[in-house]
Design a protein around this motif. Sequence first.
Motif, mmCIF file in Angstrom:
data_model
loop_
_atom_site.group_PDB
_atom_site.id
_atom_site.type_symbol
_atom_site.label_atom_id
_atom_site.label_comp_id
_atom_site.label_asym_id
_atom_site.label_seq_id
_atom_site.Cartn_x
_atom_site.Cartn_y
_atom_site.Cartn_z
ATOM 1 N N ASN A 114 -5.127 1.719 10.205
ATOM 2 C CA ASN A 114 -3.680 1.939 10.176
ATOM 3 C C ASN A 114 -2.931 0.972 11.085
ATOM 4 O OD1 ASN A 114 -3.531 4.267 8.397
ATOM 5 N ND2 ASN A 114 -4.484 5.432 10.058
ATOM 6 N N ASP A 115 -1.819 0.461 10.566
ATOM 7 C CA ASP A 115 -0.848 -0.323 11.346
ATOM 8 C C ASP A 115 -1.503 -1.445 12.150
ATOM 9 O OD1 ASP A 115 1.212 1.324 10.428
ATOM 10 O OD2 ASP A 115 0.959 2.742 12.076
ATOM 11 N N VAL A 119 -7.250 -6.210 -1.377
ATOM 12 C CA VAL A 119 -6.686 -6.258 -2.717
ATOM 13 C C VAL A 119 -5.385 -5.468 -2.710
ATOM 14 C CG1 VAL A 119 -8.112 -4.295 -3.472
ATOM 15 C CG2 VAL A 119 -7.036 -5.771 -5.169
ATOM 16 N N ALA A 120 -4.309 -6.120 -3.138
ATOM 17 C CA ALA A 120 -2.993 -5.490 -3.251
ATOM 18 C C ALA A 120 -2.766 -5.169 -4.717
ATOM 19 C CB ALA A 120 -1.908 -6.416 -2.710
ATOM 20 N N LYS A 121 -3.032 -3.929 -5.087
ATOM 21 C CA LYS A 121 -2.969 -3.530 -6.490
ATOM 22 C C LYS A 121 -1.523 -3.364 -6.948
ATOM 23 C CE LYS A 121 -7.476 -1.199 -6.456
ATOM 24 N NZ LYS A 121 -8.209 0.073 -6.658
ATOM 25 N N GLY A 122 -1.234 -3.946 -8.115
ATOM 26 C CA GLY A 122 0.090 -3.807 -8.711
ATOM 27 C C GLY A 122 1.192 -4.566 -8.012
ATOM 28 N N VAL A 123 0.826 -5.466 -7.085
ATOM 29 C CA VAL A 123 1.846 -6.129 -6.274
ATOM 30 C C VAL A 123 2.733 -7.071 -7.082
ATOM 31 C CG1 VAL A 123 0.397 -8.093 -5.625
ATOM 32 C CG2 VAL A 123 2.187 -7.321 -4.077
ATOM 33 N N PRO A 168 5.065 -11.819 10.554
ATOM 34 C CA PRO A 168 4.299 -10.783 11.253
ATOM 35 C C PRO A 168 4.368 -9.456 10.501
ATOM 36 C CG PRO A 168 6.379 -11.172 12.370
ATOM 37 C CD PRO A 168 6.287 -12.206 11.282
ATOM 38 N N LEU A 169 3.212 -8.883 10.236
ATOM 39 C CA LEU A 169 3.127 -7.661 9.440
ATOM 40 C C LEU A 169 2.291 -6.610 10.174
ATOM 41 C CD1 LEU A 169 2.185 -9.294 6.006
ATOM 42 C CD2 LEU A 169 4.476 -8.666 6.772
ATOM 43 N N LYS A 170 2.444 -5.370 9.720
ATOM 44 C CA LYS A 170 1.507 -4.303 10.054
ATOM 45 C C LYS A 170 0.933 -3.798 8.741
ATOM 46 C CE LYS A 170 3.138 -2.632 14.523
ATOM 47 N NZ LYS A 170 3.627 -1.446 15.295
ATOM 48 N N LEU A 171 -0.385 -3.869 8.618
ATOM 49 C CA LEU A 171 -1.054 -3.508 7.379
ATOM 50 C C LEU A 171 -1.964 -2.303 7.593
ATOM 51 C CD1 LEU A 171 -2.167 -7.058 6.132
ATOM 52 C CD2 LEU A 171 -0.030 -5.848 5.637
ATOM 53 N N SER A 172 -2.067 -1.485 6.555
ATOM 54 C CA SER A 172 -3.019 -0.372 6.537
ATOM 55 C C SER A 172 -3.864 -0.504 5.284
ATOM 56 C CB SER A 172 -2.290 0.973 6.548
ATOM 57 O OG SER A 172 -1.484 1.116 7.704
ATOM 58 N N TRP A 173 -5.167 -0.213 5.415
ATOM 59 C CA TRP A 173 -6.032 -0.330 4.249
ATOM 60 C C TRP A 173 -7.177 0.679 4.332
ATOM 61 C CZ3 TRP A 173 -5.813 -4.201 8.004
ATOM 62 C CH2 TRP A 173 -6.999 -4.460 8.726
ATOM 63 N N GLY A 174 -7.744 0.951 3.182
ATOM 64 C CA GLY A 174 -8.857 1.881 3.092
ATOM 65 C C GLY A 174 -10.182 1.144 3.060
ATOM 66 N N ILE A 175 -11.197 1.736 3.698
ATOM 67 C CA ILE A 175 -12.552 1.189 3.720
ATOM 68 C C ILE A 175 -13.473 2.220 3.099
ATOM 69 C CG2 ILE A 175 -14.425 0.293 5.146
ATOM 70 C CD1 ILE A 175 -12.348 -0.403 7.264
ATOM 71 N N LYS A 210 -3.192 -0.316 1.533
ATOM 72 C CA LYS A 210 -2.486 0.944 1.333
ATOM 73 C C LYS A 210 -0.999 0.840 1.667
ATOM 74 C CE LYS A 210 -6.155 3.279 0.117
ATOM 75 N NZ LYS A 210 -6.325 3.757 -1.275
ATOM 76 N N SER A 211 -0.672 0.103 2.717
ATOM 77 C CA SER A 211 0.733 -0.058 3.083
ATOM 78 C C SER A 211 0.919 -1.368 3.835
ATOM 79 C CB SER A 211 1.226 1.118 3.934
ATOM 80 O OG SER A 211 0.620 1.105 5.216
ATOM 81 N N ALA A 212 2.153 -1.868 3.793
ATOM 82 C CA ALA A 212 2.487 -3.120 4.484
ATOM 83 C C ALA A 212 3.916 -3.024 4.989
ATOM 84 C CB ALA A 212 2.344 -4.310 3.537
ATOM 85 N N GLU A 213 4.106 -3.415 6.249
ATOM 86 C CA GLU A 213 5.427 -3.350 6.867
ATOM 87 C C GLU A 213 5.718 -4.665 7.569
ATOM 88 O OE1 GLU A 213 7.664 -0.993 10.545
ATOM 89 O OE2 GLU A 213 5.690 -0.336 9.829
#
Length: 253
Positions: free
Chosen positions: A7-8, A39-43, A59-66, A78-81
């Motif tokens: 997360n973040d 992988v950014a699905k549907g982007v 500069p980003l904050k990214l969240s992803w699933g493993i 999962k998310s990008a800010e």
Amino acid sequence: MAVKRVNDEPAFILHRYDWSESSLILECFTRHRGRVALVAKGVKKPTSSFRPVLLALQPLKLSWGIGGDGAADIHTLKSAEWVGGHTMPVGEGLLSGLYLNELLMRLLAREDPFANLFDMYAGVVQVLATDHGEVLEPVLRAFELLLLRELGHLPSLAVQTLSLQPVREKVHYVLVPEAGLREATPHDRASLSGSQWLQLEAALHTANPYPHVLRACVLCAGELKAQLRAVLQHHCGQPVLRTRQLMMDIQSL
């Protein structure tokens, strides 16, 4: 199957390429996990909220699933800010940023964290987004030196690499691929005095090296450029860096 989540995580996008008609693979440089592929699905869909966010040199904050045991090479975004703080570099700053991204893509192994290098990269990108003027060359040279040192590719600058003889302040030396630091000859186009190499070596060993290395590079950035580029290309392997070739093509117009 359990899915863990990161997360973040502070991150920058180094490169992106197509994965399907609607999705992209993102090569990202993250602070705590190094280079990761997501992988950014549907982007690529017009309705995707990721579209205006997933840009290089921002500069980003990214969240992803493993999934599973975490051994997969590619994880699911999962998310990008967007963190904010500066605008997109343009012109020479943009080309320089893309050059740094290509270096990191070629030199960093996946899932190998370099938090200090990430912080230096973030600082350099911020400079590239400003009216950087004459500071651009020293900024790039300082980052190249620290990148080589962080990855273990930079020999000591206090001794000649092959002979282990100490560097003398008033003698000129050059840094070359494989052979490291050696005494300059009349055929060498660029070289630095021993005192300059010793200043760089001392700066590299300070607690917070980047500002010290930057100051040491101000008066020798031009002489360092070709030497560092040759060493970096050696470690990147073939082919020639695309961004470097593009810069040379533009300069020849």
